[in-house]
Design a protein around this motif. Structure first.
Motif, PDB file in Angstrom:
ATOM      1  N   UNK A 299       0.692  -0.976  -0.094  1.00 45.90           N
ATOM      2  CA  UNK A 299      -0.382  -0.093  -0.563  1.00 45.90           C
ATOM      3  C   UNK A 299       0.743   1.413   0.197  1.00 45.90           C
ATOM      4  N   UNK A 300       1.982   1.111   0.530  1.00 50.29           N
ATOM      5  CA  UNK A 300       2.977   2.015   0.815  1.00 50.29           C
ATOM      6  C   UNK A 300       3.528   2.395  -0.349  1.00 50.29           C
ATOM      7  N   UNK A 301       3.896   1.674  -1.406  1.00 55.13           N
ATOM      8  CA  UNK A 301       5.180   1.446  -2.180  1.00 55.13           C
ATOM      9  C   UNK A 301       5.164   2.475  -3.332  1.00 55.13           C
ATOM     10  N   UNK A 302       4.214   3.080  -3.475  1.00 51.55           N
ATOM     11  CA  UNK A 302       3.919   4.111  -4.984  1.00 51.55           C
ATOM     12  C   UNK A 302       4.448   5.251  -3.637  1.00 51.55           C
ATOM     13  N   UNK A 303       4.531   5.770  -2.540  1.00 54.41           N
ATOM     14  CA  UNK A 303       5.476   6.400  -2.236  1.00 54.41           C
ATOM     15  C   UNK A 303       6.746   6.466  -2.185  1.00 54.41           C
ATOM     16  N   UNK A 304       7.726   5.560  -1.996  1.00 56.69           N
ATOM     17  CA  UNK A 304       8.777   5.342  -2.060  1.00 56.69           C
ATOM     18  C   UNK A 304       9.603   5.854  -2.729  1.00 56.69           C
ATOM     19  N   UNK A 305       8.986   6.194  -3.764  1.00 57.64           N
ATOM     20  CA  UNK A 305       9.962   7.418  -4.958  1.00 57.64           C
ATOM     21  C   UNK A 305      10.035   9.090  -4.115  1.00 57.64           C
ATOM     22  N   UNK A 306       9.043   9.357  -3.924  1.00 59.56           N
ATOM     23  CA  UNK A 306       9.150  10.471  -3.867  1.00 59.56           C
ATOM     24  C   UNK A 306      10.052  11.027  -2.471  1.00 59.56           C
ATOM     25  N   UNK A 307       9.781   9.666  -1.308  1.00 61.08           N
ATOM     26  CA  UNK A 307      10.193  10.518  -0.230  1.00 61.08           C
ATOM     27  C   UNK A 307      11.277  10.347  -0.339  1.00 61.08           C
ATOM     28  N   UNK A 308      12.265   8.759  -1.185  1.00 59.49           N
ATOM     29  CA  UNK A 308      13.568   8.651  -1.503  1.00 59.49           C
ATOM     30  C   UNK A 308      14.538  10.141  -2.113  1.00 59.49           C
ATOM     31  N   UNK A 309      13.503  10.479  -3.424  1.00 63.66           N
ATOM     32  CA  UNK A 309      13.746  11.724  -3.812  1.00 63.66           C
ATOM     33  C   UNK A 309      13.617  13.333  -2.642  1.00 63.66           C
ATOM     34  N   UNK A 310      12.906  13.035  -1.815  1.00 61.24           N
ATOM     35  CA  UNK A 310      13.355  14.144  -0.705  1.00 61.24           C
ATOM     36  C   UNK A 310      14.436  13.743  -0.072  1.00 61.24           C
ATOM     37  N   UNK A 311      14.812  12.881   0.510  1.00 66.63           N
ATOM     38  CA  UNK A 311      16.232  12.185   1.113  1.00 66.63           C
ATOM     39  C   UNK A 311      16.773  13.223   0.420  1.00 66.63           C
ATOM     40  N   UNK A 312      16.865  12.799  -1.006  1.00 68.18           N
ATOM     41  CA  UNK A 312      18.585  13.170  -1.855  1.00 68.18           C
ATOM     42  C   UNK A 312      18.501  14.743  -2.131  1.00 68.18           C
ATOM     43  N   UNK A 313      17.330  15.266  -2.292  1.00 68.16           N
ATOM     44  CA  UNK A 313      17.798  16.951  -2.082  1.00 68.16           C
ATOM     45  C   UNK A 313      17.927  17.440  -0.648  1.00 68.16           C
ATOM     46  N   UNK A 315      20.084  15.979   1.545  1.00 70.97           N
ATOM     47  CA  UNK A 315      21.350  15.447   2.036  1.00 70.97           C
ATOM     48  C   UNK A 315      22.202  16.215   0.839  1.00 70.97           C
ATOM     49  N   UNK A 316      21.403  16.996  -0.485  1.00 72.82           N
ATOM     50  CA  UNK A 316      21.913  17.940  -1.209  1.00 72.82           C
ATOM     51  C   UNK A 316      22.566  19.331  -0.965  1.00 72.82           C
ATOM     52  N   UNK A 317      21.487  19.508   0.182  1.00 74.48           N
ATOM     53  CA  UNK A 317      21.413  21.012   0.333  1.00 74.48           C
ATOM     54  C   UNK A 317      22.226  21.148   1.545  1.00 74.48           C
ATOM     55  N   UNK A 318      22.397  20.075   2.838  1.00 76.02           N
ATOM     56  CA  UNK A 318      23.171  19.619   3.658  1.00 76.02           C
ATOM     57  C   UNK A 318      24.174  19.451   3.893  1.00 76.02           C
ATOM     58  N   UNK A 324      32.865  18.132   1.053  1.00 80.43           N
ATOM     59  CA  UNK A 324      32.577  16.758   1.588  1.00 80.43           C
ATOM     60  C   UNK A 324      31.777  16.059   1.113  1.00 80.43           C
ATOM     61  N   UNK A 325      32.082  14.742   2.175  1.00 82.78           N
ATOM     62  CA  UNK A 325      31.415  13.618   1.648  1.00 82.78           C
ATOM     63  C   UNK A 325      31.150  12.592   2.523  1.00 82.78           C
ATOM     64  N   UNK A 326      30.314  11.840   1.830  1.00 85.68           N
ATOM     65  CA  UNK A 326      29.312  11.317   2.649  1.00 85.68           C
ATOM     66  C   UNK A 326      29.061   9.995   2.178  1.00 85.68           C
ATOM     67  N   UNK A 327      29.205   8.940   3.351  1.00 85.40           N
ATOM     68  CA  UNK A 327      29.787   7.321   3.167  1.00 85.40           C
ATOM     69  C   UNK A 327      28.314   6.673   2.560  1.00 85.40           C
ATOM     70  N   UNK A 328      29.046   5.565   1.267  1.00 84.17           N
ATOM     71  CA  UNK A 328      27.567   5.399   0.491  1.00 84.17           C
ATOM     72  C   UNK A 328      26.947   4.312   1.348  1.00 84.17           C
TER      73      UNK A 328
END
Length: 400
Positions: A299-313, A315-318, A324-328
């Protein structure tokens, strides 16, 4: 020529025009003026007591409004009687497919291979198996009577039909391919829903059928109108909120549930995930997603793309710095992805990954990717992990 003028003048002198006659009647033939004059006098006598134009329009409007009010009152008085006399169609068909439809589809060679009698599949015109044939969905058409009792299945038969579709068709390990199985079950379940709507099925019968077919919107309405408790209500209420993350209407519906439901662990978890989604806190959301079972993850999987996109965005600002490097590996754990899929997701968003497995975040480099560049694994990995060795039958019956 002169003789004609003399005749004309003599006629005009013999028939003088009265000064009281209207101008429009000066050129009438001899002998007709008297009749016309009488007619004119009668007309004037009739109009002497008649109302003027404005008065006439006012009286006519009042008369029309009075008639309209009477008609409206008659309709209002007759409406309760009509509602009382209205009869809800009731089903009388005791088989999964009405006999008339079964004969018609067999004659027109429109049987699905799941409905054919064993041994006749290769015949020029296969025969129908009455124990396997299921009423198909048909669109409403003008002039078509869909309320005939012989074509409608009562709630008990509808429940039997749903159980057959779920247990013997969808959960069968021998029927392939899955796309064909899905299309067949989906169409026949639409037929079940159509019979329920025509008969206005409600109450516990409606809930029992809908819980197996998982028509969430309709099922939640039945929960709201019913007074008796239902053992599966917590699970379906949580599924409804997870499917509609961020919806104010879905959140209001959940918050209006009784305390015993709203305080259950399943709904509390769904509320926490919805709050993280509204706060745009993808790290917390993805951490909570790990606690969901398979159906809840679906039921939740359709929102995962938006969630992961927000995380990368975020972190791209922070972490926007050249040095600065972030461990993969850490980012993979946050995204709930394996390392290779994390690298593909970062590259799709314009983020560089160094050879020593370090992610370089940059708000200037962040881009919105095209959907074709993202594989299904980026969305469904969490769902696939939770499915593991679960069979279709166990998933459908809630053994997750």
């Amino acid at each position: 020529m002169s003789s004609r003028r003399q005749k004309k003048n003599s006629w005009a002198q013999s028939e003088p025009v009265s000064s009281t006659a209207p101008n429009s009647e000066r050129y009438t033939q001899p002998g007709m003026y008297t009749v016309l004059q009488g007619h004119v006098n009668v007309s004037h006598s009739q109009r002497r007591d008649a109302p003027n134009g404005g008065e006439w329009r006012r009286r006519n409007h009042e008369q029309w409004r009075g008639q309209e009010a009477k008609v409206r009152q008659m309709k209002k008085e007759a409406r309760p009687e009509q509602l009382g006399q209205e009869k809800v169609p009731g089903g009388a068909c005791q088989s999964m497919c009405p006999a008339r439809e079964l004969q018609e589809r067999e004659a027109q060679n429109r049987l699905h291979r799941f409905e054919m009698l064993a041994g006749t599949e290769r015949n020029r015109r296969p025969r129908a198996d009455p124990l396997r044939a299921v009423k198909e969905y048909s669109r409403p058409a003008a002039g078509k009577d869909s309320t005939s009792p012989s074509d409608l299945r009562p709630p008990a038969v509808l429940l039997k039909t749903v159980c057959y579709l779920i247990d013997d068709i969808a959960a069968s390990p021998t029927l392939h391919p899955w796309t064909e199985v899905y299309n067949f079950v989906f169409d026949r379940l639409r037929g079940v829903k159509q019979d329920m709507i025509i008969q206005r099925v409600s109450g516990s019968d409606c809930v029992t059928i809908l819980e197996r077919t998982e028509y969430l919107s309709w099922l939640l309405k039945c929960y709201a109108t019913g007074l008796e408790p239902h053992p599966n209500q917590e699970e379906f209420q949580a599924l409804g909120l997870l499917y509609n993350l961020g919806s104010a209407r879905a959140l209001q519906h959940t918050m209006e549930l009784p305390e015993r439901l709203r305080g259950s662990p399943t709904i509390r978890l769904a509320l926490s995930i919805n709050q993280a989604f509204l706060e745009r806190n993808p790290v917390r959301l993805l951490r909570l997603v790990q606690k969901l079972n398979f159906l809840q993850s679906c039921a939740l999987h359709q929102h995962l793309r938006t969630c992961r996109r927000d995380l990368l965005l975020i972190y791209s600002h922070g972490y926007n710095s050249c040095n600065c490097r972030f461990p993969l590996q850490t980012l993979s754990q946050l995204l709930a992805l394996d390392t290779s899929l994390t690298v593909q997701l970062c590259q799709a968003h314009g983020l560089a990954v160094s050879h020593d497995n370090q992610v370089v975040f940059s708000k200037a480099s962040f881009t919105e990717p095209e959907l074709r560049k993202l594989s299904c694994a980026h969305y469904h990995d969490i769902v696939a992990e939770k499915q593991k060795d679960l069979s279709v039958a166990s998933i459908i019956h809630g053994c997750v």
